[in-house]
Design an enzyme around this catalytic site. Structure first.
Site, PDB file in Angstrom:
ATOM      1  N   LYS A  89      44.530  38.189  45.048  1.00 35.90           N
ATOM      2  CA  LYS A  89      45.339  37.322  45.911  1.00 35.90           C
ATOM      3  C   LYS A  89      46.066  36.254  45.101  1.00 35.90           C
ATOM      4  O   LYS A  89      47.253  36.032  45.269  1.00 35.90           O
ATOM      5  CB  LYS A  89      44.461  36.606  46.952  1.00 35.90           C
ATOM      6  CG  LYS A  89      43.687  37.524  47.868  1.00 35.90           C
ATOM      7  CD  LYS A  89      42.832  36.743  48.862  1.00 35.90           C
ATOM      8  CE  LYS A  89      41.775  35.849  48.236  1.00 35.90           C
ATOM      9  NZ  LYS A  89      40.738  36.570  47.478  1.00 35.90           N
ATOM     10  N   ARG A 124      29.248  36.432  47.565  1.00 35.92           N
ATOM     11  CA  ARG A 124      30.593  36.159  48.091  1.00 35.92           C
ATOM     12  C   ARG A 124      31.159  37.378  48.809  1.00 35.92           C
ATOM     13  O   ARG A 124      31.879  37.234  49.790  1.00 35.92           O
ATOM     14  CB  ARG A 124      31.519  35.720  46.953  1.00 35.92           C
ATOM     15  CG  ARG A 124      31.178  34.307  46.452  1.00 35.92           C
ATOM     16  CD  ARG A 124      31.764  34.029  45.092  1.00 35.92           C
ATOM     17  NE  ARG A 124      33.207  33.971  45.117  1.00 35.92           N
ATOM     18  CZ  ARG A 124      33.974  34.086  44.034  1.00 35.92           C
ATOM     19  NH1 ARG A 124      33.416  34.262  42.855  1.00 35.92           N
ATOM     20  NH2 ARG A 124      35.276  34.011  44.143  1.00 35.92           N
TER      21      ARG A 124
HETATM   22  P1  ADP Z   1      38.564  33.804  45.046  1.00 31.99           P
HETATM   23  O1  ADP Z   1      40.001  33.624  44.622  1.00 31.99           O
HETATM   24  O2  ADP Z   1      37.762  34.465  43.989  1.00 31.99           O
HETATM   25  O3  ADP Z   1      38.421  34.462  46.360  1.00 31.99           O
HETATM   26  P2  ADP Z   1      38.678  31.031  45.729  1.00 31.99           P
HETATM   27  O4  ADP Z   1      39.156  30.251  44.578  1.00 31.99           O
HETATM   28  O5  ADP Z   1      39.661  31.396  46.774  1.00 31.99           O
HETATM   29  O6  ADP Z   1      37.976  32.350  45.163  1.00 31.99           O
HETATM   30  O7  ADP Z   1      37.465  30.313  46.431  1.00 31.99           O
HETATM   31  C1  ADP Z   1      36.343  29.872  45.713  1.00 31.99           C
HETATM   32  C2  ADP Z   1      35.345  29.271  46.677  1.00 31.99           C
HETATM   33  O8  ADP Z   1      35.936  28.112  47.316  1.00 31.99           O
HETATM   34  C3  ADP Z   1      34.912  30.150  47.827  1.00 31.99           C
HETATM   35  O9  ADP Z   1      33.856  31.026  47.465  1.00 31.99           O
HETATM   36  C4  ADP Z   1      34.482  29.115  48.859  1.00 31.99           C
HETATM   37  O10 ADP Z   1      33.222  28.566  48.538  1.00 31.99           O
HETATM   38  C5  ADP Z   1      35.510  28.019  48.660  1.00 31.99           C
HETATM   39  N1  ADP Z   1      36.678  28.213  49.553  1.00 31.99           N
HETATM   40  C6  ADP Z   1      37.957  28.458  49.178  1.00 31.99           C
HETATM   41  N2  ADP Z   1      38.762  28.574  50.252  1.00 31.99           N
HETATM   42  C7  ADP Z   1      37.958  28.403  51.342  1.00 31.99           C
HETATM   43  C8  ADP Z   1      38.176  28.421  52.749  1.00 31.99           C
HETATM   44  N3  ADP Z   1      39.390  28.663  53.283  1.00 31.99           N
HETATM   45  N4  ADP Z   1      37.116  28.189  53.560  1.00 31.99           N
HETATM   46  C9  ADP Z   1      35.901  27.940  53.064  1.00 31.99           C
HETATM   47  N5  ADP Z   1      35.619  27.929  51.755  1.00 31.99           N
HETATM   48  C10 ADP Z   1      36.632  28.148  50.896  1.00 31.99           C
HETATM   49  P1  ADP Z   2      41.583  36.526  43.939  1.00 31.67           P
HETATM   50  O1  ADP Z   2      42.528  35.376  43.958  1.00 31.67           O
HETATM   51  O2  ADP Z   2      41.806  37.487  45.059  1.00 31.67           O
HETATM   52  O3  ADP Z   2      40.166  36.107  43.840  1.00 31.67           O
HETATM   53  P2  ADP Z   2      42.595  37.027  41.239  1.00 31.67           P
HETATM   54  O4  ADP Z   2      44.079  37.069  41.439  1.00 31.67           O
HETATM   55  O5  ADP Z   2      42.025  35.849  40.590  1.00 31.67           O
HETATM   56  O6  ADP Z   2      41.859  37.383  42.629  1.00 31.67           O
HETATM   57  O7  ADP Z   2      42.203  38.349  40.429  1.00 31.67           O
HETATM   58  C1  ADP Z   2      40.836  38.613  40.073  1.00 31.67           C
HETATM   59  C2  ADP Z   2      40.771  39.183  38.652  1.00 31.67           C
HETATM   60  O8  ADP Z   2      41.332  40.509  38.629  1.00 31.67           O
HETATM   61  C3  ADP Z   2      41.573  38.389  37.620  1.00 31.67           C
HETATM   62  O9  ADP Z   2      40.893  38.469  36.399  1.00 31.67           O
HETATM   63  C4  ADP Z   2      42.917  39.108  37.555  1.00 31.67           C
HETATM   64  O10 ADP Z   2      43.558  38.948  36.293  1.00 31.67           O
HETATM   65  C5  ADP Z   2      42.493  40.564  37.785  1.00 31.67           C
HETATM   66  N1  ADP Z   2      43.495  41.345  38.545  1.00 31.67           N
HETATM   67  C6  ADP Z   2      44.316  40.936  39.552  1.00 31.67           C
HETATM   68  N2  ADP Z   2      45.061  41.955  40.014  1.00 31.67           N
HETATM   69  C7  ADP Z   2      44.706  43.049  39.315  1.00 31.67           C
HETATM   70  C8  ADP Z   2      45.110  44.449  39.328  1.00 31.67           C
HETATM   71  N3  ADP Z   2      46.027  44.881  40.189  1.00 31.67           N
HETATM   72  N4  ADP Z   2      44.517  45.266  38.444  1.00 31.67           N
HETATM   73  C9  ADP Z   2      43.557  44.821  37.579  1.00 31.67           C
HETATM   74  N5  ADP Z   2      43.131  43.551  37.514  1.00 31.67           N
HETATM   75  C10 ADP Z   2      43.689  42.668  38.362  1.00 31.67           C
END
Ligand code: ADP
Ligand code: ADP
Ligand code: ZN
Length: 214
Positions: free
Chosen positions: A13, A171
């Site tokens: 994302k 998560r």
């Molecule tokens: P990822 O990109 O790996 O999904 P995020 O950076 O979006 O992780 O989120 C990291 C953590 O921050 C989540 O596991 C949660 O604890 C908290 N968090 C982020 N956005 C929200 C939300 N909209 N509601 C509740 N908790 C959130």
């Molecule tokens: P989210 O915000 O949903 O938690 P991230 O954008 O941080 O996810 O991506 C999670 C991990 O996967 C990062 O290390 C990123 O560089 C990698 N990644 C993202 N998109 C792809 C893809 N299409 N193929 C392989 N690796 C990816």
């Protein structure tokens, strides 16, 4: 254009939201980044959020909704935004729908980046994050130019505390229980679009551009 990114933790994302923000000239708003900035700055909000984040739990809606609503009232959000990591619960989605409806407005696209759980754990263990500018990298799939250093701002990259395999499992469970229902919510709202997030990251972006328009 107002866009929401849906998908499991690690689906890509943030990676895609950054590209969307750049191409369509709208702010990228990540609630995770806002929480991490608060943790780094030692604020009260940050301390509250950290306790939940470290456990792989969601930060309570009472904290999260108000914080996001304040952010989207800022000036740079006038022409839209891409939300990354919000909403994550049905009450969050309902609050957003209502706040926008009160202004005669709505979300244009909710893009679900679909990646199965098996692929997530490998992705997360290779993820490296810049806590200064929010950029994310992958040691194999999206490596920075210099190992361990952010291309954009030169900050040292870190493995996030919550990207350890045990916390990632937790998560994912939380995602399936609380966030996945949003796919049906936005299908009913008539703005859901889906992309296959297992493809190469540039291909995923092309698929998104095909949905949003050039
Ligand atoms: P990822 O990109 O790996 O999904 P995020 O950076 O979006 O992780 O989120 C990291 C953590 O921050 C989540 O596991 C949660 O604890 C908290 N968090 C982020 N956005 C929200 C939300 N909209 N509601 C509740 N908790 C959130
Ligand atoms: P989210 O915000 O949903 O938690 P991230 O954008 O941080 O996810 O991506 C999670 C991990 O996967 C990062 O290390 C990123 O560089 C990698 N990644 C993202 N998109 C792809 C893809 N299409 N193929 C392989 N690796 C990816
Ligand atoms: Zn950076």
């Amino acid at each position: 254009m107002k866009i929401i990114m849906l998908g499991a933790p690690g689906a890509g994302k943030g990676t895609q939201a950054k590209k969307i923000a750049e191409k369509y000239q709208i702010p990228h708003i990540s609630t995770g980044d806002i929480f991490r900035a608060n943790i780094k700055g030692g604020t009260e909000l940050g301390m509250k959020a950290k306790a939940f984040m470290d456990q792989g739990q969601l930060v309570p809606d009472e904290i999260t909704i108000g914080m996001l609503m304040d952010r989207i009232k800022e000036d740079d959000c006038k022409n839209g935004y891409v939300l990354d990591g919000f909403p994550r619960t049905i009450p969050q989605a309902e609050s957003l729908t209502k706040a926008l409806a009160d202004l005669g407005d709505k979300i244009d696209y909710a893009i679900n980046v679909d990646v199965p759980d098996e692929a997530i754990v490998t992705r997360m263990s290779g993820r490296r994050a810049c806590l200064k500018c929010g950029a994310t990298y992958h040691i194999k799939y999206n490596a920075p130019k210099t190992e361990g250093i952010c291309d954009t701002c030169g900050e040292k990259l870190v493995l996030r505390d919550d990207d350890k395999p045990e916390t990632v499992q937790k998560r994912l469970t939380v995602y399936h229980e609380q966030t996945q229902p949003l796919i049906d919510y936005y299908k009913n709202e008539g703005c859901l679009a889906e992309v296959d997030g297992t493809k190469d990251l540039d291909v995923v972006f092309q698929d998104i551009v095909a949905i949003l328009g050039e």
